[in-house]
Design an enzyme around this catalytic site. Structure first.
Site, short mmCIF file in Angstrom:
data_model
loop_
_atom_site.label_atom_id
_atom_site.label_comp_id
_atom_site.label_asym_id
_atom_site.label_seq_id
_atom_site.Cartn_x
_atom_site.Cartn_y
_atom_site.Cartn_z
N SER A 70 46.72 16.23 58.74
CA SER A 70 45.78 17.41 58.09
C SER A 70 44.85 17.63 58.95
O SER A 70 45.11 18.38 59.98
CB SER A 70 45.11 16.52 56.71
OG SER A 70 44.58 17.39 55.84
N ASP A 81 50.60 17.84 52.42
CA ASP A 81 49.64 16.96 53.52
C ASP A 81 50.29 15.76 53.77
O ASP A 81 50.78 14.67 53.02
CB ASP A 81 48.40 16.87 52.61
CG ASP A 81 47.13 16.54 53.38
OD1 ASP A 81 47.32 15.41 54.21
OD2 ASP A 81 46.40 17.39 53.66
#
Length: 262
Positions: free
Chosen positions: A44, A156
């Protein structure tokens, strides 16, 4: 200074949205202690910072980028049925600073973590376009439109491996430094739908982070409890918190391994 008898050192940067500014402080501390990073992974926001660092950006240069960054600089409205926003601007920002490069061209061996939203499996991205890979790794479900790579719909990486300690060991690192942005973070009452989704997402990964970091040789867990993960106005303070935690952690580690700070 060399940690653990000059072993190959890996740095695993975890996710945490705006809290990721603390990673810059960690890089500053590593620089001041003359620690050379031989491998780097990120998930991320950790992927974004790792990409800049692996392509030669100093902590000071990354600090300048972070200080100028606003939420709207990395997001845009999308018509996708899968999400509210697109993070294409994040990829464009990366290209602006390091060019339209491939992961395998990095100066430091580099990998990112994403999640296959169809199977829940971890996907390690270590080849291909770096901007697309970082967008995939930082694609918070429900907020950002999933990224398709090699026929897989990716979101993610925090779902699968938020602090990629296992991945960096598999890359060849012998001494692993992990950065966990969520361990000491508490969450406030949400102000909007963005906060609701992000809080829910981070509650999920907070429970798995402690298992992922068990194999780290040195773990930094800065206390970021007073900061909001979507508010960019405290970026400077976040960087300072990351620096303080890493600097103290490195000093303690050095005393244990050498008995000296010199």
């Amino acid at each position: 200074m060399k940690i653990k008898n000059n072993k190959k050192i890996g740095l695993a940067l975890g996710g945490g949205a705006v809290l990721g500014a603390a990673h810059v402080g960690v890089l500053r501390a590593l620089n001041e202690h003359n620690i050379q990073i031989n491998f780097i992974t990120g998930t991320s926001i950790g992927a974004f910072v790792a990409a800049l660092f692996a392509f030669g950006k100093t902590w000071k240069e990354i600090e300048s980028i972070a200080l100028e960054l606003k939420w709207m600089d990395i997001t845009s409205i999308t018509l996708s049925k899968y999400a509210l926003l697109s993070n294409e601007k994040l990829g464009e920002l990366l290209i602006k600073h390091i060019g339209n490069r491939n992961i395998e061209d990095a100066e430091i061996p580099l990998a990112f973590i994403a999640t296959d939203i169809s199977s829940g499996e971890k996907v390690v991205l270590d080849t291909g376009n770096i901007a697309i890979a970082v967008m995939a790794s930082a694609c918070i479900p429900g907020i950002f439109k999933p990224i398709e790579i090699n026929g897989k719909m990716l979101v993610d990486g925090g779902i699968a491996e938020n602090i990629p300690v296992k991945t960096i060991r598999e890359m060849g690192a012998k001494f692993i430094i992990g950065v966990d942005l969520n361990a000491k973070h508490t969450y406030q009452k949400p102000n909007n739908i963005l906060d609701v989704i992000m809080n829910s997402f981070h509650f999920l990964i907070q429970k798995t982070d402690k298992f992922q970091t068990k194999k780290a040789d040195l773990l930094f867990q800065p206390d970021l409890s007073k900061f909001n993960g979507s508010d960019t106005k405290y970026v400077q303070e976040l960087m300072e918190k990351g620096y303080e935690e890493a600097n103290e952690g490195l000093r303690k580690s050095f005393r244990k391994t050498t008995g000296s700070l010199n």
